[in-house]
Design a protein around this motif. Structure first.
Motif, PDB file in Angstrom:
ATOM      1  N   LYS A  44       2.946  -1.876   9.341  1.00  0.00           N
ATOM      2  CA  LYS A  44       3.593  -0.789  10.089  1.00  0.00           C
ATOM      3  C   LYS A  44       3.470  -1.031  11.596  1.00  0.00           C
ATOM      4  CE  LYS A  44       3.676   4.233  10.477  1.00  0.00           C
ATOM      5  NZ  LYS A  44       3.116   5.487   9.956  1.00  0.00           N
ATOM      6  N   GLN A  45       2.288  -1.423  12.059  1.00  0.00           N
ATOM      7  CA  GLN A  45       2.083  -1.713  13.479  1.00  0.00           C
ATOM      8  C   GLN A  45       2.963  -2.884  13.918  1.00  0.00           C
ATOM      9  OE1 GLN A  45      -2.095  -2.493  13.499  1.00  0.00           O
ATOM     10  NE2 GLN A  45      -2.657  -0.353  13.823  1.00  0.00           N
ATOM     11  N   ILE A  73       5.513   2.944   4.554  1.00  0.00           N
ATOM     12  CA  ILE A  73       5.768   2.546   5.942  1.00  0.00           C
ATOM     13  C   ILE A  73       7.122   3.066   6.384  1.00  0.00           C
ATOM     14  CG2 ILE A  73       6.175   0.598   7.491  1.00  0.00           C
ATOM     15  CD1 ILE A  73       4.388  -1.073   5.690  1.00  0.00           C
ATOM     16  N   GLN A 130      -0.907  -0.594   6.954  1.00  0.00           N
ATOM     17  CA  GLN A 130      -1.036  -0.150   8.348  1.00  0.00           C
ATOM     18  C   GLN A 130      -0.757  -1.301   9.319  1.00  0.00           C
ATOM     19  OE1 GLN A 130      -1.174   2.890   9.758  1.00  0.00           O
ATOM     20  NE2 GLN A 130      -0.805   3.511   7.638  1.00  0.00           N
ATOM     21  N   ARG A 131      -1.255  -2.487   8.989  1.00  0.00           N
ATOM     22  CA  ARG A 131      -1.006  -3.654   9.848  1.00  0.00           C
ATOM     23  C   ARG A 131       0.479  -3.998   9.874  1.00  0.00           C
ATOM     24  NH1 ARG A 131       0.011  -5.705  13.440  1.00  0.00           N
ATOM     25  NH2 ARG A 131      -0.347  -7.819  14.096  1.00  0.00           N
TER      26      ARG A 131
END
Length: 190
Positions: free
Chosen positions: A174-175, A25, A171-172
């Motif tokens: 990072k968002q 990340i 990914q979650r």
């Protein structure tokens, strides 16, 4: 920058693995160690170290992340330092869970009385909570009941308490780190 706080087992090889996974990340992942045995000293040390890291960083959206006892500290230290938090299987009641493991677990209860009143209401949406259905140490249904009014809760069906593998959630995270908007629970305004 991501600041990583280990849990009670500070020497677990899983800590290094999580730091490596978090580097997907953000390449700037800083692990901050603390004793785990001296809660009042740990709080002072963590506040000082995290503040120093944030001040030295040019990252507009630093994040603090912790697992287990590290999740307990990440939520509080992140709130006090004004940064977002990601907590995995947080130990919300170390004053009970650390009985027999440290000399003065009651210091955690004392810390809670000295912290900002209703801090979760003030922190709403600034923390992402990831709970394991396979946590063999904590009652995560109870944790969910405590936190879901304030934070987005994501359930993991495979990991145990130490959450060795976090890659499926990168990914979650990072968002969450990148966004300026915060999660508002539908029940938060009730």
């Amino acid at each position: 920058m991501i600041i990583y706080l280990h849990g009670f087992d500070s020497t677990s090889p899983g800590n290094h693995e999580k730091v490596l996974q978090l580097q997907f990340i953000d390449p700037d992942v800083r692990a901050v160690t603390y004793s785990t045995f001296h809660p009042k000293h740990d709080m002072q040390h963590l506040l000082k170290e995290v503040d120093k890291l944030i001040s030295a960083s040019e990252d507009p959206s630093p994040l603090i992340c912790g697992v287990g006892l590290g999740g307990y500290w990440a939520e509080r230290i992140g709130f006090l330092c004004g940064i977002k938090q990601v907590i995995f299987n947080p130990n919300l009641h170390p004053e009970a869970m650390m009985q027999g493991k440290i000399d003065r677990p009651e210091e955690y209860a004392d810390i809670a009385t000295k912290c900002v009143a209703d801090f979760r209401e003030k922190n709403a949406g600034k923390c992402l909570c990831i709970l394991s259905t396979e946590d063999e140490v904590l009652d995560n249904l109870s944790t969910n009941r405590t936190l879901d009014a304030y934070y987005q809760v994501i359930w993991d069906e495979t990991q145990t308490h130490k959450f060795k593998k976090i890659s499926q959630h990168l990914q979650r995270i990072k968002q969450f780190k990148a966004t300026n908007c915060v999660y508002a629970s539908p029940s938060a305004g009730e």
